[in-house]
Write an enzyme that holds these catalytic residues in place. Structure first.
Site, PDB file in Angstrom:
ATOM      1  N   LYS A 150       0.877  -1.189   0.000  1.00 35.22           N
ATOM      2  CA  LYS A 150       0.000   0.000   0.000  1.00 35.22           C
ATOM      3  C   LYS A 150       0.909   1.232   0.000  1.00 35.22           C
ATOM      4  O   LYS A 150       1.988   1.194   0.587  1.00 35.22           O
ATOM      5  CB  LYS A 150      -0.888   0.021   1.258  1.00 35.22           C
ATOM      6  CG  LYS A 150      -1.757  -1.230   1.447  1.00 35.22           C
ATOM      7  CD  LYS A 150      -3.013  -1.193   0.604  1.00 35.22           C
ATOM      8  CE  LYS A 150      -3.819  -2.461   0.798  1.00 35.22           C
ATOM      9  NZ  LYS A 150      -5.015  -2.545  -0.023  1.00 35.22           N
ATOM     10  N   LYS A 152      -2.273   1.351  -2.634  1.00 32.96           N
ATOM     11  CA  LYS A 152      -2.627   0.304  -3.617  1.00 32.96           C
ATOM     12  C   LYS A 152      -1.856   0.520  -4.920  1.00 32.96           C
ATOM     13  O   LYS A 152      -1.378  -0.421  -5.549  1.00 32.96           O
ATOM     14  CB  LYS A 152      -4.137   0.356  -3.905  1.00 32.96           C
ATOM     15  CG  LYS A 152      -5.013   0.031  -2.711  1.00 32.96           C
ATOM     16  CD  LYS A 152      -6.488   0.301  -3.006  1.00 32.96           C
ATOM     17  CE  LYS A 152      -7.102  -0.852  -3.696  1.00 32.96           C
ATOM     18  NZ  LYS A 152      -8.049  -1.636  -2.883  1.00 32.96           N
ATOM     19  N   LYS A 176       1.925  -9.276  -1.776  1.00 32.54           N
ATOM     20  CA  LYS A 176       1.260  -9.268  -3.088  1.00 32.54           C
ATOM     21  C   LYS A 176       1.062  -7.840  -3.585  1.00 32.54           C
ATOM     22  O   LYS A 176       1.015  -6.886  -2.821  1.00 32.54           O
ATOM     23  CB  LYS A 176      -0.079 -10.007  -3.040  1.00 32.54           C
ATOM     24  CG  LYS A 176      -1.139  -9.350  -2.202  1.00 32.54           C
ATOM     25  CD  LYS A 176      -2.420 -10.179  -2.130  1.00 32.54           C
ATOM     26  CE  LYS A 176      -3.416  -9.814  -3.186  1.00 32.54           C
ATOM     27  NZ  LYS A 176      -3.868  -8.424  -3.223  1.00 32.54           N
ATOM     28  N   ASP A 178      -1.529  -5.112  -5.238  1.00 32.11           N
ATOM     29  CA  ASP A 178      -2.960  -4.910  -5.042  1.00 32.11           C
ATOM     30  C   ASP A 178      -3.707  -5.215  -6.333  1.00 32.11           C
ATOM     31  O   ASP A 178      -3.115  -5.271  -7.418  1.00 32.11           O
ATOM     32  CB  ASP A 178      -3.257  -3.486  -4.552  1.00 32.11           C
ATOM     33  CG  ASP A 178      -4.230  -3.547  -3.376  1.00 32.11           C
ATOM     34  OD1 ASP A 178      -4.124  -2.718  -2.460  1.00 32.11           O
ATOM     35  OD2 ASP A 178      -5.083  -4.450  -3.377  1.00 32.11           O
ATOM     36  N   GLU A 179      -5.035  -5.379  -6.198  1.00 31.83           N
ATOM     37  CA  GLU A 179      -5.802  -5.890  -7.345  1.00 31.83           C
ATOM     38  C   GLU A 179      -5.825  -4.911  -8.523  1.00 31.83           C
ATOM     39  O   GLU A 179      -6.070  -5.308  -9.653  1.00 31.83           O
ATOM     40  CB  GLU A 179      -7.248  -6.227  -6.932  1.00 31.83           C
ATOM     41  CG  GLU A 179      -8.131  -5.049  -6.578  1.00 31.83           C
ATOM     42  CD  GLU A 179      -7.913  -4.518  -5.173  1.00 31.83           C
ATOM     43  OE1 GLU A 179      -7.104  -5.114  -4.421  1.00 31.83           O
ATOM     44  OE2 GLU A 179      -8.523  -3.506  -4.836  1.00 31.83           O
ATOM     45  N   HIS A 266      -7.466 -13.402  -6.891  1.00 37.51           N
ATOM     46  CA  HIS A 266      -8.152 -12.268  -6.248  1.00 37.51           C
ATOM     47  C   HIS A 266      -9.563 -12.193  -6.854  1.00 37.51           C
ATOM     48  O   HIS A 266      -9.741 -12.508  -8.024  1.00 37.51           O
ATOM     49  CB  HIS A 266      -7.395 -10.960  -6.498  1.00 37.51           C
ATOM     50  CG  HIS A 266      -7.822  -9.855  -5.572  1.00 37.51           C
ATOM     51  ND1 HIS A 266      -9.032  -9.215  -5.689  1.00 37.51           N
ATOM     52  CD2 HIS A 266      -7.216  -9.313  -4.498  1.00 37.51           C
ATOM     53  CE1 HIS A 266      -9.139  -8.299  -4.733  1.00 37.51           C
ATOM     54  NE2 HIS A 266      -8.054  -8.347  -3.989  1.00 37.51           N
ATOM     55  N   ARG A 267     -10.510 -11.768  -6.055  1.00 35.43           N
ATOM     56  CA  ARG A 267     -11.905 -11.813  -6.531  1.00 35.43           C
ATOM     57  C   ARG A 267     -12.530 -10.424  -6.727  1.00 35.43           C
ATOM     58  O   ARG A 267     -13.739 -10.253  -6.599  1.00 35.43           O
ATOM     59  CB  ARG A 267     -12.744 -12.636  -5.565  1.00 35.43           C
ATOM     60  CG  ARG A 267     -12.734 -12.049  -4.162  1.00 35.43           C
ATOM     61  CD  ARG A 267     -13.623 -12.802  -3.195  1.00 35.43           C
ATOM     62  NE  ARG A 267     -13.732 -12.070  -1.946  1.00 35.43           N
ATOM     63  CZ  ARG A 267     -14.630 -12.313  -1.016  1.00 35.43           C
ATOM     64  NH1 ARG A 267     -15.522 -13.279  -1.194  1.00 35.43           N
ATOM     65  NH2 ARG A 267     -14.669 -11.602   0.094  1.00 35.43           N
ATOM     66  N   LYS A 306     -18.500  -8.109  11.409  1.00 40.86           N
ATOM     67  CA  LYS A 306     -18.301  -6.659  11.464  1.00 40.86           C
ATOM     68  C   LYS A 306     -17.644  -6.307  12.799  1.00 40.86           C
ATOM     69  O   LYS A 306     -17.963  -6.875  13.818  1.00 40.86           O
ATOM     70  CB  LYS A 306     -19.661  -5.961  11.354  1.00 40.86           C
ATOM     71  CG  LYS A 306     -20.350  -6.271  10.048  1.00 40.86           C
ATOM     72  CD  LYS A 306     -19.769  -5.465   8.913  1.00 40.86           C
ATOM     73  CE  LYS A 306     -20.269  -5.954   7.577  1.00 40.86           C
ATOM     74  NZ  LYS A 306     -19.457  -7.071   7.032  1.00 40.86           N
ATOM     75  N   GLY A 351      -8.897  -7.976   4.023  1.00 39.46           N
ATOM     76  CA  GLY A 351      -9.901  -6.904   4.007  1.00 39.46           C
ATOM     77  C   GLY A 351     -10.176  -6.393   5.398  1.00 39.46           C
ATOM     78  O   GLY A 351     -10.968  -6.965   6.125  1.00 39.46           O
ATOM     79  N   GLY A 352      -9.472  -5.351   5.769  1.00 39.14           N
ATOM     80  CA  GLY A 352      -9.732  -4.733   7.076  1.00 39.14           C
ATOM     81  C   GLY A 352      -9.119  -5.526   8.213  1.00 39.14           C
ATOM     82  O   GLY A 352      -9.440  -5.325   9.374  1.00 39.14           O
ATOM     83  N   GLN A 372      -4.192 -11.929   5.099  1.00 40.81           N
ATOM     84  CA  GLN A 372      -3.490 -10.803   4.450  1.00 40.81           C
ATOM     85  C   GLN A 372      -3.880  -9.499   5.123  1.00 40.81           C
ATOM     86  O   GLN A 372      -5.067  -9.193   5.262  1.00 40.81           O
ATOM     87  CB  GLN A 372      -3.856 -10.743   2.969  1.00 40.81           C
ATOM     88  CG  GLN A 372      -3.232 -11.875   2.178  1.00 40.81           C
ATOM     89  CD  GLN A 372      -3.609 -11.815   0.707  1.00 40.81           C
ATOM     90  OE1 GLN A 372      -3.137 -12.611  -0.077  1.00 40.81           O
ATOM     91  NE2 GLN A 372      -4.458 -10.893   0.326  1.00 40.81           N
ATOM     92  N   GLY A 374      -3.323  -5.525   4.867  1.00 44.83           N
ATOM     93  CA  GLY A 374      -2.784  -4.389   4.081  1.00 44.83           C
ATOM     94  C   GLY A 374      -2.586  -3.212   5.014  1.00 44.83           C
ATOM     95  O   GLY A 374      -1.528  -3.012   5.608  1.00 44.83           O
TER      96      GLY A 374
END
Ligand code: CAP
Ligand code: MG
Length: 425
Positions: A150, A152, A176, A178-179, A266-267, A306, A351-352, A372, A374
């Site tokens: 990052k 990104k 990795k 980023d997407e 990656h999705r 959450k 993710g977060g 992962q 970031g």
């Protein structure tokens, strides 16, 4: 008149079975809506046609064998002759094509697909899988920890390589792209690969640990293959591909080039399909499809729910993992479970994430997960390297069965992370 409704039909080894959540349009029963689905996804259309014949109507028609009005679930068995061997794009054009736009349904979601073995054999499947990746990394049985460079996008190749180096020497296994980082003016693919792999080698010799770099090769197919070959020529072991924006055919071309590279899926864009629980395509169906084509690891979301409370600015976690990924009755996530002799593949949670979420994530996804971080690495108050140390400390704490708060008392990098982002038991 072709009869598609065939409740109780016993599907066999020649059938592909699709499970849909379907809300019939006003005035239609679920059975009627199911008939429209079966027709449009196979041999029919909205009205009877004079060109239909007996052979097609009997040999190629699909069978609606289950209609559950309480759950709005419809199951359809399609004879495999309806599909071209080794062509995943065509499979989705049939069972996940026009039907999403039909007036016969208010909402429609493809929940799961069961492919017959004979169709699965038309694809290469994972080359490495969990065992192969663990062998490469020489990491026997703990989760793998990684980061995403990052910002990104925006860094130049040297800056990118330096961020990766700091993460590796701080203790992370994998770094990795980023997407949305491919090859831009400020960060050309080839230069980034050369510089980052050079520092990967330095990090390996300094730490004595294997380190992996996952460059994002997502592009038009020929370019993607050239980039993957470039990675291989320069000593890389991994490539990453955004499987949905590159498409099933792009993924198939990359896998079928059989370059001996680990494929990380990656999705990006999945939310357009998976987020609405009443319309779209489930992550289960997408992940199964990617495994059949042949990825070795795939993002499935974060299972820690959450974030409630916690100090500091916390990025709301991405969509929680679909509950079917973590079946109640088994502590293995679905991608490591036996399926048609395909190698088990790593689930990737991202993710977060931050060190305060490691423990609950490991409770839910077990050890065959790649976690992962970031922002949860580069946002550490003492920078990337300390962030990486904190991440490894959070994993060590869990493996030793020590509460992360207690462990932080003697591990300052972890303490800083928990102070900034809080933690979840
Ligand atoms: C994570 C990430 C991942 C997404 C993917 C991002 O960064 O790099 O691409 O999490 O989501 O761009 O957001 P952070 P998923 O760790 O900083 O959130 O794995 O759900 O597909
Ligand atoms: Mg990303």
């Amino acid at each position: 008149m072709v009869e598609y409704l065939d409740i109780g039909y016993e599907y066999g080894s020649n059938d592909l079975v699709a499970e849909y959540y379907a809300e019939p349009a006003k005035g239609l029963t679920l059975e009627k809506a199911a008939e429209h689905l079966a027709k449009e996804s196979s041999i029919g259309t909205w009205t009877d046609i004079s060109t239909m014949n007996e052979r097609i109507a009997t040999k190629l028609k699909p069978h609606i064998f289950e209609v559950d009005k309480k759950k709005n679930i419809v199951k359809i068995a399609y004879p495999s002759e309806l599909f071209e061997n080794g062509n995943m794009a065509q499979v989705y054009s049939a069972i996940a094509g026009n039907i999403f736009g039909m007036n016969a349904v208010k909402n429609l979601r493809l929940e799961d697909i069961d492919f017959p073995i004979k169709m699965i054999k038309g694809f290469k499947g994972p080359k490495f899988g969990i065992r192969g990746v663990r062998k490469l990394l020489k990491v026997k049985d703990r989760p793998l920890a990684g980061t995403i460079v990052k910002p990104k996008v925006g860094l130049n190749p040297s800056q990118h390589a330096k961020v990766a180096y700091n993460a590796w020497v701080g203790g992370l296994d994998i770094v990795k792209d980023d997407e949305n980082l491919t090859s831009m003016k400020f960060n050309k693919f080839e230069e980034r690969i050369i510089k980052t792999l050079e520092l990967r080698d330095r990090a390996e010799s300094e730490t004595g640990e294997r380190k992996m770099y996952m460059p994002n090769v997502t592009a038009e197919t020929q370019t993607m293959l050239k980039r993957a070959e470039f990675v291989k020529e320069h000593g890389g072991e991994y490539v990453m591909i955004d499987i949905l924006t590159a498409g099933w055919s792009g993924l198939q071309s990359l896998r079928e080039a059989d370059l001996g590279l680990v494929i990380h899926a990656h999705r990006a864009m999945h939310g357009a399909l998976t987020r609405n629980e009443r319309h779209g395509i489930s992550m289960i169906a997408l992940a199964k499809t990617a495994r059949i084509i042949g990825v070795d690891q795939i993002h499935i979301g974060t299972a820690v729910g959450k974030m409630h409370g916690g100090t500091g600015e916390v990025k709301m976690l991405e969509i929680e993992v679909e509950e079917k990924f973590v079946p109640e009755n088994d502590n293995q996530h679905i991608l490591e479970q036996e399926y048609a002799n395909l190698k088990p593949v790593f689930a990737v949670a991202s993710g977060g994430l931050h060190p305060g979420l490691t423990a609950p994530l490991m409770d839910i996804l077990g050890k065959n997960v790649i976690m992962q971080y970031g922002g949860g690495c580069h946002g550490h108050p003492e920078g990337t390297r300390a962030g990486a140390v904190a991440i490894r400390q959070s994993i060590d704490a869990k493996i030793k069965g020590i509460d992360v708060k207690t462990y932080a008392r003697t591990h300052k990098e972890l303490a800083f992370a928990l102070k900034k982002w809080g933690y979840k038991k």
